[in-house]
Design a protein around this motif. Structure first.
Motif, PDB file in Angstrom:
ATOM      1  N   ALA A 432       0.928  -1.252  -0.058  1.00 23.44           N
ATOM      2  CA  ALA A 432      -0.251   0.269   0.144  1.00 23.44           C
ATOM      3  C   ALA A 432       0.707   1.420  -0.182  1.00 23.44           C
ATOM      4  CB  ALA A 432      -1.269  -0.432   1.443  1.00 23.44           C
ATOM      5  N   ARG A 433       1.979   1.335   0.206  1.00 25.08           N
ATOM      6  CA  ARG A 433       2.849   2.576   0.615  1.00 25.08           C
ATOM      7  C   ARG A 433       3.067   2.965  -0.420  1.00 25.08           C
ATOM      8  NH1 ARG A 433       5.248   3.353   6.635  1.00 25.08           N
ATOM      9  NH2 ARG A 433       7.276   3.839   5.681  1.00 25.08           N
ATOM     10  N   LEU A 434       3.941   1.338  -1.190  1.00 29.17           N
ATOM     11  CA  LEU A 434       4.373   1.858  -3.037  1.00 29.17           C
ATOM     12  C   LEU A 434       3.362   1.651  -3.063  1.00 29.17           C
ATOM     13  CD1 LEU A 434       6.926  -1.510  -2.970  1.00 29.17           C
ATOM     14  CD2 LEU A 434       7.767   1.464  -3.132  1.00 29.17           C
ATOM     15  N   GLN A 435       2.382   1.297  -3.320  1.00 32.65           N
ATOM     16  CA  GLN A 435       1.378   1.990  -4.069  1.00 32.65           C
ATOM     17  C   GLN A 435       1.399   4.047  -4.513  1.00 32.65           C
ATOM     18  OE1 GLN A 435       0.143  -0.228  -6.527  1.00 32.65           O
ATOM     19  NE2 GLN A 435       0.297   1.114  -7.613  1.00 32.65           N
ATOM     20  N   ASP A 439       1.503   6.176  -6.950  1.00 34.28           N
ATOM     21  CA  ASP A 439       0.086   6.935  -7.652  1.00 34.28           C
ATOM     22  C   ASP A 439       0.670   8.998  -7.445  1.00 34.28           C
ATOM     23  OD1 ASP A 439      -1.831   5.066  -8.159  1.00 34.28           O
ATOM     24  OD2 ASP A 439      -2.613   5.405  -6.301  1.00 34.28           O
ATOM     25  N   GLU A 440       1.114   9.400  -5.988  1.00 28.34           N
ATOM     26  CA  GLU A 440       1.506  10.997  -5.294  1.00 28.34           C
ATOM     27  C   GLU A 440       3.067  11.109  -6.345  1.00 28.34           C
ATOM     28  OE1 GLU A 440       0.919  11.076  -1.611  1.00 28.34           O
ATOM     29  OE2 GLU A 440      -0.715   9.454  -1.664  1.00 28.34           O
ATOM     30  N   ALA A 441       3.841  10.012  -6.573  1.00 26.05           N
ATOM     31  CA  ALA A 441       5.188  10.707  -7.216  1.00 26.05           C
ATOM     32  C   ALA A 441       5.198  11.311  -8.520  1.00 26.05           C
ATOM     33  CB  ALA A 441       5.623   9.695  -7.614  1.00 26.05           C
ATOM     34  N   SER A 442       6.201  12.042  -8.737  1.00 24.89           N
ATOM     35  CA  SER A 442       5.992  12.939 -10.088  1.00 24.89           C
ATOM     36  C   SER A 442       7.472  13.491 -10.613  1.00 24.89           C
ATOM     37  CB  SER A 442       5.408  14.618  -9.286  1.00 24.89           C
ATOM     38  OG  SER A 442       5.724  15.474  -8.708  1.00 24.89           O
ATOM     39  N   PRO A 476      18.201   6.686  -6.306  1.00 23.90           N
ATOM     40  CA  PRO A 476      16.863   7.093  -5.712  1.00 23.90           C
ATOM     41  C   PRO A 476      16.177   6.884  -7.210  1.00 23.90           C
ATOM     42  CG  PRO A 476      18.544   9.060  -5.781  1.00 23.90           C
ATOM     43  CD  PRO A 476      18.866   7.744  -5.838  1.00 23.90           C
ATOM     44  N   VAL A 477      15.193   6.381  -7.248  1.00 24.05           N
ATOM     45  CA  VAL A 477      13.932   6.041  -8.445  1.00 24.05           C
ATOM     46  C   VAL A 477      12.456   6.366  -8.627  1.00 24.05           C
ATOM     47  CG1 VAL A 477      15.460   3.498  -9.113  1.00 24.05           C
ATOM     48  CG2 VAL A 477      13.158   4.169  -7.555  1.00 24.05           C
ATOM     49  N   VAL A 478      12.224   6.468  -7.438  1.00 25.71           N
ATOM     50  CA  VAL A 478      10.991   7.841  -7.650  1.00 25.71           C
ATOM     51  C   VAL A 478      10.733   8.539  -5.626  1.00 25.71           C
ATOM     52  CG1 VAL A 478       9.400   5.555  -6.413  1.00 25.71           C
ATOM     53  CG2 VAL A 478       8.346   6.864  -7.983  1.00 25.71           C
ATOM     54  N   LYS A 482       7.921  13.791  -0.322  1.00 18.79           N
ATOM     55  CA  LYS A 482       7.943  13.315   1.171  1.00 18.79           C
ATOM     56  C   LYS A 482       8.845  11.966   1.401  1.00 18.79           C
ATOM     57  CE  LYS A 482       3.779  15.252   2.707  1.00 18.79           C
ATOM     58  NZ  LYS A 482       2.711  15.025   0.879  1.00 18.79           N
ATOM     59  N   ARG A 483       8.602  11.303   0.393  1.00 19.04           N
ATOM     60  CA  ARG A 483       9.134   9.556   0.550  1.00 19.04           C
ATOM     61  C   ARG A 483      10.248   9.273  -0.683  1.00 19.04           C
ATOM     62  NH1 ARG A 483       3.517   6.769   1.579  1.00 19.04           N
ATOM     63  NH2 ARG A 483       3.324   8.202  -0.131  1.00 19.04           N
TER      64      ARG A 483
END
Lengths: 570, 326
Positions: A432-435, A439-442, A476-478, A482-483
């Motif tokens: 869930a965290r990764l998902q 979803d929120e990554a940019s 770092p890939v995504v 915040k994460r």
């Protein structure tokens, strides 16, 4: 008039600035302080025997000299203006009269030529009342020639007058200057230039956009001849009406809109788009040197506006409209100073190198990476204090927060040991965290963290060299700001980082990023699959396919279809 | 020739075509553009278009006697001035004026082309001023220069300036690829211009070697390996021997860091396209300003090179500085 004949002839087309050379004193633009004086002197027949006309190119020095030569010899004299019709005036215009000598001092700069003048000046004029010697580009005379001229210039015979013209008065010996009446021609103001151009266009029957003329006037920098040369070129280039784009194409400058775009990018510290714009401009054949100068002038205008909004008359590149005002008000004055300083510095260096584009790019990066604060020393001191405080805080927090870290650390090895569906509870959380992260990554967030990645590693290295070594395996890939997800090539490295160095790295990230950033870890091959699955899901969002078990789907996404084995319950 | 030039320099040629069509050709032009842009070629076809006996619209045929004489520099009414030694001297301009004071030999127009006009001495430039503004007979003056900054303002204001754009990188790369230098085509295209005779195609083997040296060197630099000074001594200085070669070497180095930046920004046109993975890795390690700083170091080294600094010391200093940087 002669002009009309010449304009009519097809064979020899003449440049506008030659066709429209002023034939009367009143036609000379923007020099009323001189023309008035001269007109009065002419009427009262109180003209001097020697004049020195100085001023920048294209301000009317030679024209004024030629007009005076006619006016004093005009058959109707004393007059304010030459009639340009009598035998004397026409003779001078045609160049058939020997008594008016226009000498090019640059080509005839020796003592011999001046001696020739000295010997000739004694003889009375042949056709006219006065002998007039117009010595143009007089700054090129040799020292010997100047000195040979001195005595003649001081006390010439009654029938002779000298008019010296030059763009470089500082090269004229003071003994010459003191013997002449000196007139300093000013640069012609843009509005005068526009007025004259409009007049000429009307007479010639061409049309032009008002804004295009203003652009020409600004580029001409106070020279009428420059303005008319550009206008000439624009007329040749334009289809029907002379447009702003025509002028921009000729002068190689960029539009104000484009300058604003670049300036805004700089203001927002967005080096990537600023550099993309540069690329675009150079691809369109703009000169980097010209471009950096335009940009400098744009920021100068911003500075002027910030000093006083009423200074818009001396604006060079910008027009004082609402967008500009808003833009100018959002900027810090100190920053503008720095930008202009930086641009200027890079422009200097640019002149001597063939890699102009590279310099331009570096200038932009330099500007974008500048610290926002005015006095960096104070800020550095403050930063150090905050850092110390943060360390204390973290040390306090560590004790209670350690269970969670430990939890996670325990969870990891299980996950890496080729997860089975049985380990559902721990997995689901991770998943869930990764998902959520995906979803929120940019892209911006990732760039943001990548930009600091090196710094983070340096920070880690300061505290523990082994930690740095373990960490260097990862990328770092995504990230969503915040994460951040770190992909490791090697499982052992990942475990070490997770188990031993998590607090240390976490702290380093917090220090560098200025805000708490949490990191998650995965293995590079897993990440590839995860990314693939995510992309596929997004691609298939538009065309919904047959729905499968969400839990299975998630699991496949997370670990790849090779690893996940679906066993039906029934 | 005309059409070929039109493809290469669309803006300039369009400008000239329109001027001729409207019978508004100016009496003085300044052609400005980088080394390698076809300034001289355009000047010659422009002259041809004024003399050609079989004009096709505005386009000269290039075949008739007039065109051929101009092309070979034998036309009595088309004069060319080149720098005599380092500069264009005043007596050259005076000779020109004397020539032009005679009536033209055959046609109504006389043309003079001043090559490298920025190299005119102060007195030569001032001498040409009046002649440029008010020639006695119909005259077309074409001044060619790479740098308008060194030309008198008073000359510029008397003429129309046409800026030649450098041929776009992609066309240059494509041309080199056609010539069979697939691997180093992007590098060659950045270093020279395939349209001109002075290109580096003959040196392609040398550049291939230089290229791999650069790759080796940057890797060692970024690993902060002390080995780098040995590589410099044994390989780099042995390969880039004199000043000109070293300058090319520094250019290659500069393009590498420029690529790093490009990769960071996600741009596609790389000088080392096959090294993308390595570049990406390096871009990740270095911040934007760190790369910019490295580029600055290389450029600074290039400046020192022009000042005849000892090349070994120069390179050692550069490498140590690159390694010191964060």
């Amino acid at each position: 008039m002669m002009n009309d004949e010449e304009r009519g002839s097809r064979v020899s087309y003449k440049a506008l600035y030659r066709v429209w050379r002023p034939q009367k004193l009143e036609d000379i633009s923007g020099q009323t302080h001189i023309t008035k004086t001269l007109q009065n002197a002419l009427v009262q027949e109180k003209f001097s025997h020697a004049y020195l006309f100085t001023g920048p190119r294209g301000t009317g020095k030679t024209s004024a000299a030629k007009i005076i030569a006619r006016a004093i010899n005009c058959e109707k004299a004393p007059v304010r203006e030459p009639c340009n019709e009598c035998r004397a005036c026409r003779g001078i215009l045609d160049g058939t009269v020997v008594d008016v000598v226009e000498m090019d001092a640059a080509s005839n700069n020796g003592v011999d030529e001046i001696r020739y003048i000295r010997d000739n000046v004694m003889a009375a004029p042949r056709d006219l009342r006065y002998k007039v010697y117009i010595i143009d580009e007089v700054h090129m005379l040799s020292t010997g020639a100047f000195n040979a001229l001195l005595k003649t210039l001081e006390e010439p015979p009654k029938h002779a007058i000298f008019i010296l013209a030059t763009t470089e008065p500082h090269k004229i010996p003071l003994t010459i200057v003191s013997r002449c009446q000196r007139f300093d021609f000013k640069r012609i103001s843009p509005s005068d230039l526009v007025a004259r151009m409009t007049y000429i266009l009307e007479r010639e029957g061409w049309k032009a956009e008002e804004e295009a003329l203003h652009l020409i006037a600004r580029t001409a920098e106070g020279g009428m001849r420059d303005a008319l040369s550009l206008l000439d070129q624009a007329i040749s280039f334009a289809e029907e009406t002379i447009t702003v784009d025509d002028v921009l194409a000729i002068t190689g400058t960029v539009s104000e809109r484009f300058l604003r775009k670049v300036a805004t990018a700089l203001k927002e510290r967005d080096s990537v788009s600023a550099i993309t714009f540069v690329h675009e401009a150079i691809q369109n054949g703009k000169d980097p040197l010209q471009f950096i100068e335009d940009l400098m002038y744009y920021f100068r205008d911003v500075l002027l506006y910030k000093t006083s909004p009423s200074l818009d008359k001396v604006f060079h590149r910008a027009t004082n409209d609402e967008d500009f005002q808003q833009f100018a008000e959002e900027i810090e004055e100190a920053w503008v100073y720095e930008v202009i300083h930086a641009l200027n510095q890079y422009q200097q260096q640019m002149k001597t190198t063939p890699h102009r584009k590279v310099f331009l790019e570096m200038a932009f990066i330099h500007i974008c990476k500048q610290e926002k604060s005015p006095s960096s020393q104070v800020v550095e001191a403050l930063e150090r204090k905050i850092e110390q405080l943060e360390k204390k805080l973290l040390a306090q927090n560590d004790a209670p927060s350690s269970p969670t870290t430990a939890d996670r650390a325990r969870a990891k090895p299980e996950k890496t040991a080729r997860a089975r569906p049985t380990q559902a509870p721990v997995l689901r959380e991770e998943k869930a965290r990764l998902q959520g992260l995906l979803d929120e990554a940019s892209k911006q967030d990732l760039e943001w963290i990548v930009e600091r990645w090196n710094q983070i590693r340096q920070e880690v290295k300061k505290k523990s060299v082994p930690a740095h070594a373990w960490l260097s395996d990862s990328q770092p890939v995504v990230s969503d700001g915040k994460r951040v997800l770190l992909a490791f090539q090697n499982d052992m490295h990942r475990n070490m980082v997770e188990k031993k160095f998590r607090p240390l790295i976490q702290e380093a990230m917090t220090v560098v990023c200025g805000q708490p950033v949490e990191f998650l870890t995965t293995l590079a091959p897993h990440w590839e699959k995860l990314k693939q699955a995510y992309k596929e899901r997004h691609a298939s969002d538009d065309t919904p396919r047959e729905e499968s078990d969400p839990v299975v789907e998630e699991a496949v996404k997370l670990f790849g279809s090779e690893i996940v084995e679906v066993i039906e319950d029934k | 020739m005309w059409h070929q030039l039109k493809e290469e320099q669309p803006v300039v040629m369009r400008m000239l075509e329109k001027s001729i069509e409207k019978n508004r050709l100016a009496h003085a032009y300044v052609f400005e553009g980088e080394a390698g842009t076809p300034k001289k070629e355009v000047a010659l076809v422009l002259a041809q278009s004024q003399f050609c006996s079989e004009l096709n619209g505005v386009v000269p045929c290039g075949m008739c006697a007039e065109c051929r004489r101009i092309e070979h520099g034998n036309h009595p009414d088309v004069l060319m001035i080149d720098p005599d030694g380092a500069t264009i001297k005043k007596h050259q301009v005076e000779e020109l004026q004397k020539q032009f004071s005679y009536k033209s030999m055959e046609a109504r127009l006389q043309v003079y082309i001043v090559n490298e006009a920025d190299k005119m001495t102060a007195s030569a430039a001032n001498s040409i001023l009046k002649f440029l503004e008010d020639p006695e007979s119909p005259t077309l003056a074409i001044l060619l220069t790479e740098n308008t900054q060194f030309i008198l303002e008073t000359i510029l204001s008397r003429s129309q300036k046409l800026s030649f754009s450098p041929p776009s990188l992609s066309t240059r790369i494509a041309l080199y690829e056609e010539k069979g230098t697939k691997e180093i085509a992007p590098l060659l295209a950045r270093l020279s211009n395939p349209f001109r005779e002075k290109d580096l195609l003959d040196m392609s083997d040398w550049i291939v070697q230089g290229r791999s040296l650069v790759i080796q060197l940057v890797q060692e630099v970024e690993k902060k390996s002390p080995q780098v000074l040995f590589t410099l001594q044994e390989k780099w200085l042995a390969h880039f021997k004199d000043r000109e070669e070293l300058e090319l070497g520094l250019d290659l180095l500069l393009f590498w860091y420029r690529d790093c930046l490009a990769v960071k920004h996600g741009q596609a046109d790389l000088a080392y396209p096959d090294q993308e993975t390595l570049l990406k890795n390096m871009a990740l390690q270095l911040s934007e300003s760190a790369i910019a700083m490295r580029m600055q170091q290389v450029l600074e080294a290039k400046r020192w090179l022009l000042a005849h600094v000892n090349s070994q010391l120069l390179m050692e200093r550069l490498l140590l500085r690159l390694q010191e940087g964060l």
